[in-house]
Design a protein around this motif. Sequence first.
Motif, mmCIF file in Angstrom:
data_model
loop_
_atom_site.group_PDB
_atom_site.id
_atom_site.type_symbol
_atom_site.label_atom_id
_atom_site.label_comp_id
_atom_site.label_asym_id
_atom_site.label_seq_id
_atom_site.Cartn_x
_atom_site.Cartn_y
_atom_site.Cartn_z
ATOM 1 N N HIS A 72 0.845 -1.182 0.000
ATOM 2 C CA HIS A 72 0.000 0.000 0.000
ATOM 3 C C HIS A 72 0.895 1.252 0.000
ATOM 4 C CE1 HIS A 72 -2.927 2.986 1.362
ATOM 5 N NE2 HIS A 72 -3.866 2.126 1.002
ATOM 6 N N PRO A 73 0.490 2.326 -0.721
ATOM 7 C CA PRO A 73 1.319 3.544 -0.785
ATOM 8 C C PRO A 73 1.708 4.111 0.567
ATOM 9 C CG PRO A 73 -0.428 3.655 -2.428
ATOM 10 C CD PRO A 73 -0.697 2.425 -1.601
ATOM 11 N N ARG A 74 0.872 3.924 1.581
ATOM 12 C CA ARG A 74 1.201 4.488 2.893
ATOM 13 C C ARG A 74 2.477 3.873 3.461
ATOM 14 N NH1 ARG A 74 -3.978 2.364 6.182
ATOM 15 N NH2 ARG A 74 -4.891 3.308 4.337
ATOM 16 N N ARG A 75 2.889 2.704 2.932
ATOM 17 C CA ARG A 75 4.117 2.060 3.423
ATOM 18 C C ARG A 75 5.375 2.765 2.939
ATOM 19 N NH1 ARG A 75 4.648 -2.654 6.091
ATOM 20 N NH2 ARG A 75 2.849 -4.044 6.241
ATOM 21 N N TRP A 76 5.281 3.488 1.828
ATOM 22 C CA TRP A 76 6.515 4.003 1.260
ATOM 23 C C TRP A 76 6.496 5.485 0.893
ATOM 24 C CZ3 TRP A 76 5.802 6.024 -3.585
ATOM 25 C CH2 TRP A 76 4.707 5.571 -4.317
ATOM 26 N N HIS A 77 5.352 6.102 0.661
ATOM 27 C CA HIS A 77 5.396 7.440 0.079
ATOM 28 C C HIS A 77 5.857 8.509 1.060
ATOM 29 C CE1 HIS A 77 1.533 8.528 2.001
ATOM 30 N NE2 HIS A 77 1.789 9.757 1.645
ATOM 31 N N LYS A 98 -5.199 10.949 -4.381
ATOM 32 C CA LYS A 98 -5.323 11.499 -3.032
ATOM 33 C C LYS A 98 -3.962 11.872 -2.464
ATOM 34 C CE LYS A 98 -7.185 10.438 1.556
ATOM 35 N NZ LYS A 98 -7.905 9.420 2.381
ATOM 36 N N ILE A 99 -2.965 11.035 -2.715
ATOM 37 C CA ILE A 99 -1.639 11.248 -2.142
ATOM 38 C C ILE A 99 -0.848 12.310 -2.901
ATOM 39 C CG2 ILE A 99 0.614 10.182 -1.738
ATOM 40 C CD1 ILE A 99 -0.885 7.575 -1.159
ATOM 41 N N PHE A 100 -0.872 12.230 -4.239
ATOM 42 C CA PHE A 100 -0.002 13.083 -5.042
ATOM 43 C C PHE A 100 -0.705 14.298 -5.646
ATOM 44 C CE2 PHE A 100 1.896 8.852 -5.057
ATOM 45 C CZ PHE A 100 3.183 9.149 -4.632
ATOM 46 N N GLY A 101 -2.033 14.331 -5.577
ATOM 47 C CA GLY A 101 -2.785 15.500 -6.015
ATOM 48 C C GLY A 101 -2.451 15.930 -7.423
ATOM 49 N N LYS A 102 -2.012 17.185 -7.558
ATOM 50 C CA LYS A 102 -1.757 17.757 -8.880
ATOM 51 C C LYS A 102 -0.642 17.045 -9.638
ATOM 52 C CE LYS A 102 1.429 21.277 -7.058
ATOM 53 N NZ LYS A 102 1.705 22.733 -6.960
ATOM 54 N N TYR A 103 0.240 16.345 -8.897
ATOM 55 C CA TYR A 103 1.341 15.645 -9.558
ATOM 56 C C TYR A 103 0.881 14.349 -10.228
ATOM 57 C CZ TYR A 103 4.171 18.809 -6.750
ATOM 58 O OH TYR A 103 4.721 19.931 -6.185
#
Length: 303
Positions: free
Chosen positions: A72-77, A164-169
Motif C-alpha cells: 500500500h502507498p502508505r508504506r513508502w510514500h 489522493k496522495i499526489f494531487g496535482k502531480y
Amino acid sequence: PLNVNTDVGLQSLYEADQDKNVDPHLAHGKGKRHRSKKSHQRPPYILHGNMSLPSTYILTKTHCTGYCTLCHPRRWHKVNVTSFINECRSSRGRGYYHPTTPIKKAIHLYRHPVDNIVSNYHLLIKQVRQRNRTKLVKSFTNDKKGFRTFCKLEDALLHKKDEKIFGKYSSVMQDVPCRAMFLKWVQWHNNAVQTTDDALRIPSLTVFYEDYANDFQAIKSTIFDFLELKDVHNTTEFQRGKTYRGYFSRDERKQIMDLIQHFAIDEVWKEARRYVDKVDRENNQGSNIGKYVDEGAVTNSDG
C-alpha cells in the motif's frame, strides 16, 4: 477489461499488507520481517576464521527501505531520511545494529529503472508461487504479458489512492505503466543521496550496474581503490543480468524518464539521465541530457 478474479486476488494482497497481523512476506520482498526494537552492539558482518580484519574499510550490503514490490502507498510514500537510515542499519530478524565503528563511506548502485522494476516483478512472482496463489500465478506469468497484466491491475487498483496522495502531480504519473514502482525507484535514490550527502556527510561512490558488464575490471578496481583495499584474489567472470526495455514502448520509456526527472532531486537526475533513450537524447541536443548510449530494447520471452 480487468479479470475480476485476478483483481480480487491482487486486492486481497494489498489488504493483507495493511493488516499488521498478516505475514508481510510480499510487502517487504525478501521474506518475513521481524520488527524487533532490540539493538545489538555488534558489527553488521561475520568474520571468517581464516581472515583478518582489514585496516581500512569493510563493505556491507543493505537495501534500506521503501522498495517494497507489492504494498500500500502508505508504506513508502512518506519514507524520509531518518526512517531510511534506520532501515539501512537494520538486520532481518535480528533488530538493529549499532556498529562500534561509524559508517565512513558509501557505495550507491544504480540500475536502469526498467530492468530494476521488471526484476522486482519477477521476484514477486517467485514469492506468489511460494504462497500457492494459484489464480495469481496463472495471470501473472513470468514474461512481458504477465508483467503488463500486473501493471494494468495495480495501476487501476491504486488510481484513487495516487490522486489522493499526489494531487496535482498525478497527471505526471497517469500514463506511466506500473507508476508506483517507478515512484519508489526515484524516491529510494533520493533518500540514498540525501542520507550520504546531507545526513551522514560521508564520501560516496556512484556505480552503475551496466558498467559491470562493460568493463568489470575497471569497476572492481575503482571500488577497491575507494575502499583502500588490495585486490588479492582472482574473480569469476561477471554474469550480466537481463534487460527488459522491450517491455515498454519508446513513448512509455520517455514517460517513465519524465516521471523520474519530475520527482528526482538534482543529484539523482544527474545520474539517472544516462538512461534516457538514445533517440530522445538526440532530439534534445543542447539540453542537459547526458551522452550515454542506451543498450537498446531487448525482450526476454522467458522472463
